[in-house]
Design a protein around this motif. Sequence first.
Motif, PDB file in Angstrom:
ATOM      1  N   TRP A 103      25.203  36.050  51.960  1.00 11.25           N
ATOM      2  CA  TRP A 103      25.699  37.073  52.740  1.00 11.25           C
ATOM      3  C   TRP A 103      26.645  36.474  53.995  1.00 11.25           C
ATOM      4  CZ3 TRP A 103      25.837  41.766  50.990  1.00 11.25           C
ATOM      5  CH2 TRP A 103      24.972  42.102  49.970  1.00 11.25           C
ATOM      6  N   TRP A 104      26.230  35.158  54.092  1.00  5.17           N
ATOM      7  CA  TRP A 104      27.149  34.462  54.926  1.00  5.17           C
ATOM      8  C   TRP A 104      28.773  34.346  54.222  1.00  5.17           C
ATOM      9  CZ3 TRP A 104      26.233  34.387  60.045  1.00  5.17           C
ATOM     10  CH2 TRP A 104      24.933  34.192  60.677  1.00  5.17           C
ATOM     11  N   ASP A 105      28.607  33.885  53.346  1.00  7.21           N
ATOM     12  CA  ASP A 105      29.931  33.928  52.519  1.00  7.21           C
ATOM     13  C   ASP A 105      30.732  34.966  52.404  1.00  7.21           C
ATOM     14  OD1 ASP A 105      29.219  31.161  52.187  1.00  7.21           O
ATOM     15  OD2 ASP A 105      28.583  31.607  49.952  1.00  7.21           O
ATOM     16  N   VAL A 106      29.786  36.191  52.237  1.00  6.59           N
ATOM     17  CA  VAL A 106      30.658  37.633  52.225  1.00  6.59           C
ATOM     18  C   VAL A 106      31.267  37.942  53.528  1.00  6.59           C
ATOM     19  CG1 VAL A 106      30.010  39.897  51.929  1.00  6.59           C
ATOM     20  CG2 VAL A 106      29.478  38.389  50.450  1.00  6.59           C
ATOM     21  N   ALA A 107      30.461  37.625  54.692  1.00  3.83           N
ATOM     22  CA  ALA A 107      30.776  37.918  55.929  1.00  3.83           C
ATOM     23  C   ALA A 107      31.973  37.132  56.266  1.00  3.83           C
ATOM     24  CB  ALA A 107      29.494  37.603  56.794  1.00  3.83           C
ATOM     25  N   ALA A 108      31.867  35.897  56.004  1.00  6.74           N
ATOM     26  CA  ALA A 108      33.191  35.058  56.368  1.00  6.74           C
ATOM     27  C   ALA A 108      34.425  35.642  55.897  1.00  6.74           C
ATOM     28  CB  ALA A 108      32.943  33.498  55.650  1.00  6.74           C
ATOM     29  N   LEU A 149      30.592  32.241  45.805  1.00  2.00           N
ATOM     30  CA  LEU A 149      30.158  33.640  45.467  1.00  2.00           C
ATOM     31  C   LEU A 149      30.118  33.827  44.099  1.00  2.00           C
ATOM     32  CD1 LEU A 149      31.486  35.880  48.251  1.00  2.00           C
ATOM     33  CD2 LEU A 149      28.912  35.483  47.954  1.00  2.00           C
ATOM     34  N   LEU A 150      31.115  33.457  43.460  1.00  2.00           N
ATOM     35  CA  LEU A 150      31.342  33.579  41.839  1.00  2.00           C
ATOM     36  C   LEU A 150      30.069  32.534  41.185  1.00  2.00           C
ATOM     37  CD1 LEU A 150      35.111  33.365  41.347  1.00  2.00           C
ATOM     38  CD2 LEU A 150      33.412  35.286  41.102  1.00  2.00           C
ATOM     39  N   VAL A 151      29.963  31.465  41.725  1.00  2.00           N
ATOM     40  CA  VAL A 151      28.777  30.681  41.046  1.00  2.00           C
ATOM     41  C   VAL A 151      27.559  31.384  41.293  1.00  2.00           C
ATOM     42  CG1 VAL A 151      27.621  28.422  41.265  1.00  2.00           C
ATOM     43  CG2 VAL A 151      30.162  28.612  41.300  1.00  2.00           C
ATOM     44  N   GLU A 152      27.230  31.814  42.648  1.00  2.00           N
ATOM     45  CA  GLU A 152      25.872  32.335  42.797  1.00  2.00           C
ATOM     46  C   GLU A 152      25.963  33.426  42.164  1.00  2.00           C
ATOM     47  OE1 GLU A 152      23.308  32.128  46.741  1.00  2.00           O
ATOM     48  OE2 GLU A 152      25.466  31.966  46.900  1.00  2.00           O
ATOM     49  N   VAL A 153      26.700  34.410  41.801  1.00  2.00           N
ATOM     50  CA  VAL A 153      26.283  35.636  40.984  1.00  2.00           C
ATOM     51  C   VAL A 153      26.157  35.295  39.678  1.00  2.00           C
ATOM     52  CG1 VAL A 153      27.387  37.290  42.714  1.00  2.00           C
ATOM     53  CG2 VAL A 153      28.805  36.477  40.827  1.00  2.00           C
ATOM     54  N   GLN A 154      26.882  34.309  39.192  1.00  2.00           N
ATOM     55  CA  GLN A 154      26.805  33.801  37.505  1.00  2.00           C
ATOM     56  C   GLN A 154      25.722  33.157  37.202  1.00  2.00           C
ATOM     57  OE1 GLN A 154      28.600  33.943  34.083  1.00  2.00           O
ATOM     58  NE2 GLN A 154      29.428  34.601  35.663  1.00  2.00           N
ATOM     59  N   TYR A 155      25.012  32.358  37.991  1.00  2.00           N
ATOM     60  CA  TYR A 155      23.666  31.893  37.699  1.00  2.00           C
ATOM     61  C   TYR A 155      22.679  32.102  38.719  1.00  2.00           C
ATOM     62  CZ  TYR A 155      27.662  29.007  35.318  1.00  2.00           C
ATOM     63  OH  TYR A 155      28.561  28.790  34.820  1.00  2.00           O
ATOM     64  N   THR A 156      21.362  31.920  38.090  1.00  2.00           N
ATOM     65  CA  THR A 156      20.083  32.322  38.857  1.00  2.00           C
ATOM     66  C   THR A 156      19.615  30.939  39.270  1.00  2.00           C
ATOM     67  OG1 THR A 156      18.593  32.160  36.998  1.00  2.00           O
ATOM     68  CG2 THR A 156      19.647  34.459  37.450  1.00  2.00           C
ATOM     69  N   GLU A 157      18.676  31.046  40.273  1.00  2.00           N
ATOM     70  CA  GLU A 157      18.017  29.831  40.892  1.00  2.00           C
ATOM     71  C   GLU A 157      17.428  28.924  40.093  1.00  2.00           C
ATOM     72  OE1 GLU A 157      15.267  28.361  44.759  1.00  2.00           O
ATOM     73  OE2 GLU A 157      15.808  30.358  44.094  1.00  2.00           O
ATOM     74  N   HIS A 158      16.886  29.611  39.139  1.00  2.00           N
ATOM     75  CA  HIS A 158      15.669  29.002  38.048  1.00  2.00           C
ATOM     76  C   HIS A 158      16.607  28.768  36.678  1.00  2.00           C
ATOM     77  CE1 HIS A 158      12.579  29.295  41.000  1.00  2.00           C
ATOM     78  NE2 HIS A 158      12.930  30.448  40.944  1.00  2.00           N
ATOM     79  N   GLU A 159      17.637  28.973  36.634  1.00  2.00           N
ATOM     80  CA  GLU A 159      18.560  28.793  35.237  1.00  2.00           C
ATOM     81  C   GLU A 159      18.561  27.196  34.877  1.00  2.00           C
ATOM     82  OE1 GLU A 159      21.936  31.182  32.851  1.00  2.00           O
ATOM     83  OE2 GLU A 159      21.920  31.543  35.074  1.00  2.00           O
ATOM     84  N   VAL A 160      18.646  26.960  33.665  1.00  2.00           N
ATOM     85  CA  VAL A 160      18.564  25.714  33.133  1.00  2.00           C
ATOM     86  C   VAL A 160      19.643  25.392  32.105  1.00  2.00           C
ATOM     87  CG1 VAL A 160      16.149  24.988  33.917  1.00  2.00           C
ATOM     88  CG2 VAL A 160      16.987  25.834  31.328  1.00  2.00           C
ATOM     89  N   TRP A 211      35.324  20.397  58.070  1.00  2.00           N
ATOM     90  CA  TRP A 211      35.905  21.651  58.454  1.00  2.00           C
ATOM     91  C   TRP A 211      37.015  22.566  57.643  1.00  2.00           C
ATOM     92  CZ3 TRP A 211      40.668  22.758  60.081  1.00  2.00           C
ATOM     93  CH2 TRP A 211      41.641  21.839  60.132  1.00  2.00           C
ATOM     94  N   LEU A 212      37.666  21.816  56.658  1.00  2.00           N
ATOM     95  CA  LEU A 212      38.552  22.549  56.354  1.00  2.00           C
ATOM     96  C   LEU A 212      38.124  23.546  55.311  1.00  2.00           C
ATOM     97  CD1 LEU A 212      41.296  19.868  55.456  1.00  2.00           C
ATOM     98  CD2 LEU A 212      41.899  21.694  56.712  1.00  2.00           C
ATOM     99  N   LYS A 213      37.131  23.112  54.668  1.00  2.00           N
ATOM    100  CA  LYS A 213      36.442  24.134  53.585  1.00  2.00           C
ATOM    101  C   LYS A 213      36.107  25.511  54.195  1.00  2.00           C
ATOM    102  CE  LYS A 213      31.810  21.950  53.585  1.00  2.00           C
ATOM    103  NZ  LYS A 213      30.865  21.317  52.749  1.00  2.00           N
ATOM    104  N   TYR A 214      35.781  25.555  55.487  1.00  2.00           N
ATOM    105  CA  TYR A 214      35.198  26.767  56.187  1.00  2.00           C
ATOM    106  C   TYR A 214      36.265  27.575  56.433  1.00  2.00           C
ATOM    107  CZ  TYR A 214      30.698  23.682  56.462  1.00  2.00           C
ATOM    108  OH  TYR A 214      29.968  22.935  56.274  1.00  2.00           O
ATOM    109  N   ILE A 215      37.482  27.162  56.457  1.00  2.00           N
ATOM    110  CA  ILE A 215      38.780  28.090  56.539  1.00  2.00           C
ATOM    111  C   ILE A 215      39.357  28.368  55.319  1.00  2.00           C
ATOM    112  CG2 ILE A 215      38.984  27.413  59.003  1.00  2.00           C
ATOM    113  CD1 ILE A 215      41.347  25.815  57.919  1.00  2.00           C
ATOM    114  N   SER A 216      38.587  28.028  54.186  1.00  6.86           N
ATOM    115  CA  SER A 216      39.326  28.427  52.920  1.00  6.86           C
ATOM    116  C   SER A 216      38.534  29.401  52.096  1.00  6.86           C
ATOM    117  CB  SER A 216      39.069  26.944  51.968  1.00  6.86           C
ATOM    118  OG  SER A 216      39.285  27.182  50.637  1.00  6.86           O
TER     119      SER A 216
END
Length: 264
Positions: free
Chosen positions: A237-242, A200-211, A187-192
């Motif tokens: 969007w959940w990460d942004v909301a958090a 978020l940085l990883v998600e905007v840097q790479y696409t789902e189908h990138e290899v 649970w510690l990661k959810y308050i970090s």
Amino acid sequence: MQFKVLLKRGLRERIHESYSRLRIFQVMSVSILSGLLWWHSDLSELQDQVGLLFFFSIFWGFYPLSNAVFTFPQERPMLTREQSSGMYRLSSYYFARMAGDLPMELVLPTIFVTVTYWMGGLKHSFVTYILTTVIILLNVLVSQGLGLALGAILDLKQATTLSSVIMLVFLLAGGYYVRQIPPFISWLKYISFSHYCYKLLVEVQYTEHEVYECGIGVHCRVFDYPGIKHLGMGNLWWDVAALGVMLTGYRIIAYVALRMIKLH
């Protein structure tokens, strides 16, 4: 009128501290050194690139936090004196302080990301660069809010000690060093906030189908990389909301703590 006067006074007093030669040298030297260490990395060095993204989240989590804890302990005597004489409302002081933080605290992170992002060889996309910068700035504001809350609740020594412990916990629970966290402490990661920023940085840097090349002549999906797969992509969007909840919540806690000090 109180807000306007306090904002002008705060900007005039803090500009020399926020843009001091020492602070500019500190940030720029780390930025250039980081860019040189990760010089023109690419997808063939995915572990290095992911490490750079995690460094972004940690450095711009710890640095604003360590500076913000000094704010209210240093200003408390002045605030108590001026409040007791009825010079202005606490809300005017607080919102002027928050508004003054934007130009003072967000310029150096923007320059840092601009230099390190392009030197480090991250995705050559202006949109991705802008999104990366926005995420870092959001992380800075959240981190600063936590520092303000700690400084408002505790004395300086207690606040600095607790902030160091918190950042160490967030560092370990951020999702880069430890992949399989035991369930009873996961649970510690959810308050970090560093965890959400890193995701978020990883998600905007790479696409789902990138290899990337995971072996000689073998290509694997970036999102299947062991250091990324366990993060649980697809909840942007959940990460942004958090982070948004933390951004608001920490500042409300700081204001309530200052209000309680005033009442006493």
